[in-house]
Design a protein around this motif. Structure first.
Motif, PDB file in Angstrom:
ATOM      1  N   GLU A  48       0.892  -1.181   0.127  1.00 29.45           N
ATOM      2  CA  GLU A  48       0.207   0.096  -0.047  1.00 29.45           C
ATOM      3  C   GLU A  48       0.849   1.438  -0.134  1.00 29.45           C
ATOM      4  O   GLU A  48       0.525   2.335  -0.774  1.00 29.45           O
ATOM      5  CB  GLU A  48      -1.066  -0.048   1.124  1.00 29.45           C
ATOM      6  N   SER A  52       0.599   4.209  -2.808  1.00 32.85           N
ATOM      7  CA  SER A  52       0.248   5.471  -2.516  1.00 32.85           C
ATOM      8  C   SER A  52       1.328   6.440  -2.702  1.00 32.85           C
ATOM      9  O   SER A  52       0.770   7.573  -3.374  1.00 32.85           O
ATOM     10  CB  SER A  52      -0.019   5.659  -0.848  1.00 32.85           C
ATOM     11  N   GLN A  56       0.459   9.570  -5.845  1.00 26.95           N
ATOM     12  CA  GLN A  56       0.975  10.930  -5.354  1.00 26.95           C
ATOM     13  C   GLN A  56       2.138  11.518  -6.825  1.00 26.95           C
ATOM     14  O   GLN A  56       1.820  12.673  -7.208  1.00 26.95           O
ATOM     15  CB  GLN A  56       1.609  11.094  -4.279  1.00 26.95           C
ATOM     16  N   ALA A  64      -5.104  15.565  -2.619  1.00 27.90           N
ATOM     17  CA  ALA A  64      -4.684  14.400  -1.581  1.00 27.90           C
ATOM     18  C   ALA A  64      -5.832  13.458  -1.325  1.00 27.90           C
ATOM     19  O   ALA A  64      -5.671  12.425  -1.320  1.00 27.90           O
ATOM     20  CB  ALA A  64      -3.877  14.806  -0.484  1.00 27.90           C
ATOM     21  N   HIS A  65      -6.989  14.095  -1.011  1.00 32.45           N
ATOM     22  CA  HIS A  65      -8.107  13.481  -0.569  1.00 32.45           C
ATOM     23  C   HIS A  65      -8.778  12.667  -1.839  1.00 32.45           C
ATOM     24  O   HIS A  65      -9.118  11.399  -1.361  1.00 32.45           O
ATOM     25  CB  HIS A  65      -9.088  14.212   0.016  1.00 32.45           C
ATOM     26  N   GLN A  67      -6.755  11.392  -4.133  1.00 36.14           N
ATOM     27  CA  GLN A  67      -5.722  10.491  -4.506  1.00 36.14           C
ATOM     28  C   GLN A  67      -6.046   9.094  -3.485  1.00 36.14           C
ATOM     29  O   GLN A  67      -6.147   8.038  -4.036  1.00 36.14           O
ATOM     30  CB  GLN A  67      -4.226  11.008  -4.243  1.00 36.14           C
ATOM     31  N   MET A  68      -6.432   9.526  -2.302  1.00 35.40           N
ATOM     32  CA  MET A  68      -6.705   8.519  -1.163  1.00 35.40           C
ATOM     33  C   MET A  68      -7.890   7.777  -1.529  1.00 35.40           C
ATOM     34  O   MET A  68      -8.198   6.519  -1.578  1.00 35.40           O
ATOM     35  CB  MET A  68      -6.834   9.071   0.018  1.00 35.40           C
ATOM     36  N   GLN A  69      -9.014   8.485  -2.334  1.00 30.12           N
ATOM     37  CA  GLN A  69     -10.382   7.987  -2.851  1.00 30.12           C
ATOM     38  C   GLN A  69      -9.853   6.871  -3.744  1.00 30.12           C
ATOM     39  O   GLN A  69     -10.507   5.693  -3.503  1.00 30.12           O
ATOM     40  CB  GLN A  69     -11.212   8.926  -3.352  1.00 30.12           C
ATOM     41  N   LEU A  71      -7.017   5.359  -4.245  1.00 33.84           N
ATOM     42  CA  LEU A  71      -6.135   4.150  -3.473  1.00 33.84           C
ATOM     43  C   LEU A  71      -7.382   3.342  -2.698  1.00 33.84           C
ATOM     44  O   LEU A  71      -7.333   2.006  -2.640  1.00 33.84           O
ATOM     45  CB  LEU A  71      -5.294   4.634  -2.387  1.00 33.84           C
ATOM     46  N   ARG A  72      -8.414   3.782  -1.955  1.00 31.78           N
ATOM     47  CA  ARG A  72      -9.257   2.972  -1.378  1.00 31.78           C
ATOM     48  C   ARG A  72     -10.135   2.173  -2.272  1.00 31.78           C
ATOM     49  O   ARG A  72     -10.538   0.900  -2.139  1.00 31.78           O
ATOM     50  CB  ARG A  72     -10.385   3.765  -0.542  1.00 31.78           C
TER      51      ARG A  72
END
Length: 229
Positions: A48, A52, A56, A64-65, A67-69, A71-72
């Motif tokens: 992970e 991640s 990026q 960033a949020h 990008q995390m979306q 990844l999830r």
């Protein structure tokens, strides 16, 4: 004369991959209880942190949020149908992960890329051997694929090795091993692009949906047809 072992074949393959630019890490080193862990659990098949960082790096204009979306979205692919999961991930890999976010007061839809297909040097290539995976389905299975190839933390290639010197260890045995892994640690194959089976002399490649007859023999440079005179 020394006897060829599966470990010899494994290390020879790793040496060739390192010569091509892959980073090499032993699976136990990055295990949850290893000296430099990169997995929270033995059930984690994606690295992970590496994915991640790749997201990026490849998507600097995406907040960033979001990008995390993305990844999830990649991590939560899980259903009883392995082929459906594999197809769902393949779509995200090739077409990008759709995300939505607000920028300058306006809602935006965008795509997050997991791999840079235009410039391979933007990607991080890793080869790992003896990568233990523990998966709980109707029972607990503990398996350790021979060699995995990761691109940006995603295990896209599984290489299964057998020793041709042994009378009962053939390339067919390597194919059967993959079928066992598909049944016992299916989460690994959610992200798989193709599998390689070899006994050190013969090498074949195929997808997780291919039967043994559709695993194609790898072509060596000397196999290429000569240009017409």
């Amino acid at each position: 004369m020394s006897i060829l072992t599966e470990n010899d074949i494994e290390m020879a393959a790793i040496e060739d991959l390192v010569a091509l630019g892959y980073e090499y890490v032993y699976g136990g080193t990055i295990a949850p209880d290893g000296p430099t862990p990169e997995r929270q659990s033995y059930s984690d098949v994606i690295l992970e942190g590496r994915l991640s960082r790749a997201i990026q790096r490849l998507n600097p204009d995406i907040p960033a949020h979001a990008q995390m979306q993305a990844l999830r979205e990649v991590l939560r692919i899980k259903s009883p149908d392995l082929l459906a999961d594999n197809e769902a991930f393949h779509k995200l890999l090739i077409e990008g992960v759709p995300v939505q976010y607000v920028k300058n007061g306006q809602g935006k839809s965008d795509l997050v890329w997991l791999i840079d297909f235009g410039n391979w040097q933007n990607n991080a290539f890793l080869v790992v051997n003896q990568y233990t995976i523990i998966e709980n389905t109707s029972r607990t299975f503990n398996k350790r694929p021979d060699v995995l190839l990761f691109v940006n933390g995603i295990p896209v290639v599984d290489i299964e090795l057998k020793n041709a010197v042994g009378e009962t260890t053939t390339v067919q045995k390597a194919y059967q091993q993959i079928q066992t892994y598909k049944a016992t640690i299916p989460s690994l194959f959610t992200y798989n692009a193709f599998c390689i089976i070899t006994d050190g002399f013969e090498c074949r490649a195929g997808t997780i949906s291919a039967n043994e007859s559709r695993f194609c023999r790898g072509k060596l440079p000397m196999d290429k047809p000569k240009p017409p005179v």
